[in-house]
Design a protein around this motif. Structure first.
Motif, PDB file in Angstrom:
ATOM      1  N   ALA A  88      13.296  41.087  68.555  1.00  0.00           N
ATOM      2  CA  ALA A  88      14.399  42.024  68.772  1.00  0.00           C
ATOM      3  C   ALA A  88      14.315  42.640  70.150  1.00  0.00           C
ATOM      4  O   ALA A  88      13.219  42.900  70.669  1.00  0.00           O
ATOM      5  N   GLN A  89      15.480  42.888  70.725  1.00  0.00           N
ATOM      6  CA  GLN A  89      15.564  43.580  72.013  1.00  0.00           C
ATOM      7  C   GLN A  89      16.954  44.185  72.136  1.00  0.00           C
ATOM      8  O   GLN A  89      17.929  43.628  71.633  1.00  0.00           O
ATOM      9  N   SER A  90      17.041  45.346  72.799  1.00  0.00           N
ATOM     10  CA  SER A  90      18.346  45.983  72.967  1.00  0.00           C
ATOM     11  C   SER A  90      18.859  45.797  74.390  1.00  0.00           C
ATOM     12  O   SER A  90      18.070  45.660  75.335  1.00  0.00           O
ATOM     13  N   PHE A  91      20.196  45.818  74.516  1.00  0.00           N
ATOM     14  CA  PHE A  91      20.840  45.522  75.794  1.00  0.00           C
ATOM     15  C   PHE A  91      22.092  46.375  75.967  1.00  0.00           C
ATOM     16  O   PHE A  91      22.747  46.752  74.986  1.00  0.00           O
ATOM     17  N   THR A  92      22.431  46.619  77.225  1.00  0.00           N
ATOM     18  CA  THR A  92      23.756  47.117  77.576  1.00  0.00           C
ATOM     19  C   THR A  92      24.538  46.041  78.327  1.00  0.00           C
ATOM     20  O   THR A  92      25.757  46.133  78.450  1.00  0.00           O
ATOM     21  N   ASN A  93      23.825  45.010  78.795  1.00  0.00           N
ATOM     22  CA  ASN A  93      24.434  43.927  79.572  1.00  0.00           C
ATOM     23  C   ASN A  93      24.597  42.701  78.687  1.00  0.00           C
ATOM     24  O   ASN A  93      23.613  42.174  78.151  1.00  0.00           O
ATOM     25  N   ILE A  94      25.826  42.217  78.572  1.00  0.00           N
ATOM     26  CA  ILE A  94      26.101  41.111  77.663  1.00  0.00           C
ATOM     27  C   ILE A  94      25.458  39.801  78.122  1.00  0.00           C
ATOM     28  O   ILE A  94      25.021  38.986  77.293  1.00  0.00           O
ATOM     29  N   SER A  95      25.377  39.564  79.404  1.00  0.00           N
ATOM     30  CA  SER A  95      24.785  38.318  79.902  1.00  0.00           C
ATOM     31  C   SER A  95      23.308  38.244  79.561  1.00  0.00           C
ATOM     32  O   SER A  95      22.816  37.198  79.098  1.00  0.00           O
ATOM     33  N   ALA A  96      22.589  39.344  79.768  1.00  0.00           N
ATOM     34  CA  ALA A  96      21.161  39.372  79.428  1.00  0.00           C
ATOM     35  C   ALA A  96      20.963  39.226  77.927  1.00  0.00           C
ATOM     36  O   ALA A  96      20.034  38.549  77.466  1.00  0.00           O
ATOM     37  N   ALA A  97      21.854  39.850  77.175  1.00  0.00           N
ATOM     38  CA  ALA A  97      21.757  39.760  75.716  1.00  0.00           C
ATOM     39  C   ALA A  97      21.977  38.327  75.245  1.00  0.00           C
ATOM     40  O   ALA A  97      21.279  37.834  74.345  1.00  0.00           O
ATOM     41  N   ALA A  98      22.942  37.639  75.848  1.00  0.00           N
ATOM     42  CA  ALA A  98      23.228  36.262  75.462  1.00  0.00           C
ATOM     43  C   ALA A  98      22.051  35.343  75.776  1.00  0.00           C
ATOM     44  O   ALA A  98      21.736  34.430  74.995  1.00  0.00           O
TER      45      ALA A  98
END
Length: 414
Positions: free
Chosen positions: A137-147
């Motif tokens: 698990a990891q949290s993101f505000t940036n969609i590219s990094a999350a993808a």
């Protein structure tokens, strides 16, 4: 700056010293402790930005203020000189209750610990750091990094807002084409804009729900249930909990011991807990959520029916620093369930259809919609049409009916 007082009524016990309790939220699901406080004659302060919420009608005074506004709520609490503060069935409001309680020396748990439990990414990091099982698990505000992170995980992933409640904004992502919409959907429910991406876990048997209560740092009471989902709408949001849990005692006792270890690490001293956890086929325990508050979905009410233990009363009295009854041993009697009445499509509410066999099992029913009111496909607690408490004849009947409730209870949409 204190928000304006929007409502006032004369104190019921004018001229006498009455304990004053503040409730963060006044929505239908948050009525039980407010009703209890009213029956006890306590002075009631409600805080909620929705003026039509029903809890305000029982308040001595209510304030138009977000329950997540830490300093705004603290200013109101100090002006009112409250004796206790309650965040019932609300993860977003739980840190505020701790923040105010810590600042004013009221019964409360450490603010940082409550934030750890209330925010999914902080909770996952805490579990990992302290040797509990945890999904990738990891949290993101940036969609590219999350993808990119999602691509690195083998199998399906979930996207969830880190700081919402009621299972709002959750999506099971099975392919990359879904990811952008799923991330943006979750972000829309997150106050911080943070979205957690985590690997899917495969459970063995039912997901376990239910409530507990902490007293003097000890998990003094817990009552666990089987969690049920409706796979005709989205299969991710609970539509009910059936009691008692049918998992073996040895697994539930292990979950109790691990919960106690967690409480000690966080220095949690008092108050309600709401659980969601699973076991895998290898009997590995995974805590999905441990909310620092009472459960919604009528969980405390069903527990009261089945055990006689009143966690609603315990929550209010503990917040005020009063003694309260909490028996060490309260075996569950009978087979009970809460059920969230919901729609399988968007539209206008027509009527509720209930089969003859299910009508005899209804103990309580509360419809929140009138004919013609808009309803939505059930995706979160904010789409609730109404609630029920049900009683069954056996564990087998309870689980079989709860797993296929659309056969017996159906919302007809226009």
């Amino acid at each position: 700056m204190i928000t304006s007082v929007r409502h006032y009524k004369q104190n019921k016990l004018l001229g006498s010293k009455v304990q004053k309790v503040m409730f963060l939220g006044a929505a239908p699901m948050q009525m039980p402790p407010i009703e209890y406080a009213s029956e006890k004659g306590y002075e009631i302060i409600t805080v909620d930005y929705k003026p039509d919420n029903p809890g305000h009608r029982l308040a001595d005074r209510w304030y138009d203020c977000s329950t997540t506004d830490l300093d705004g709520v603290l200013e109101i609490a100090r002006e009112e000189a409250i004796d206790g503060i309650v965040a019932y069935a609300s993860d977003p409001a739980a840190p505020t209750a701790a923040y105010v309680g810590n600042a004013m020396g009221l019964p409360s748990n450490p603010y940082e610990s409550v934030c750890t439990l209330a925010e999914k990414d902080k909770f996952r990091a805490f579990l990992h750091e302290n040797g509990f099982n945890v999904p990738e698990a990891q949290s993101f505000t940036n969609i590219s990094a999350a993808a990119e992170f999602a691509k690195s995980i083998r199998g399906n992933v979930f996207t969830k807002p880190v700081d919402s409640s009621g299972s709002k904004g959750v999506t099971r992502v099975t392919n990359q084409e879904q990811f952008k919409d799923a991330f943006e959907y979750a972000a829309g429910f997150s106050r911080s804009g943070r979205v957690i991406v985590e690997s899917e876990l495969v459970r063995d048997g039912y997901q376990v729900a239910g409530d507990g209560f902490v007293r003097d740092g000890r998990l003094a009471f817990r009552c666990w249930a089987n969690e049920h989902f409706d796979y005709q709408c989205n299969g991710l949001v609970p539509i009910g909990e059936s009691f008692p849990s049918i998992l073996p005692d040895r697994l539930l006792n292990y979950a109790h011991a691990e919960t106690q270890r967690l409480l000690e690490l966080l220095d949690m001293r008092s108050g309600a807990l709401n659980f969601d956890f699973i076991f895998t086929q290898d009997e590995e325990l995974y805590f999905l959520e441990i909310g620092p508050r009472n459960g919604g979905n009528l969980i405390p009410q069903v527990i009261r029916y089945g055990t006689g233990v009143d966690l609603i009363a315990a929550t209010v009295e503990a917040a005020l620093g009063n003694d309260y009854e909490l028996p060490a041993n309260a075996p569950f009697k009978g087979y009970w369930a809460s059920y969230i009445i919901h729609a399988l499509t968007d539209g206008s509410y027509g009527q509720l259809n209930v089969s003859e066999r299910m009508q005899s099992r209804i103990v309580e029913q509360d419809l929140w919609k009138q004919p013609g009111d808009p309803v939505k496909l059930f995706r979160g607690s904010n789409d609730t049409v109404g609630t029920m408490i049900l009683r069954f004849q056996s564990a087998e009947e309870m689980c079989a009916l709860m797993d296929d409730m659309n056969t017996d209870i159906f919302v007809e949409c226009l």
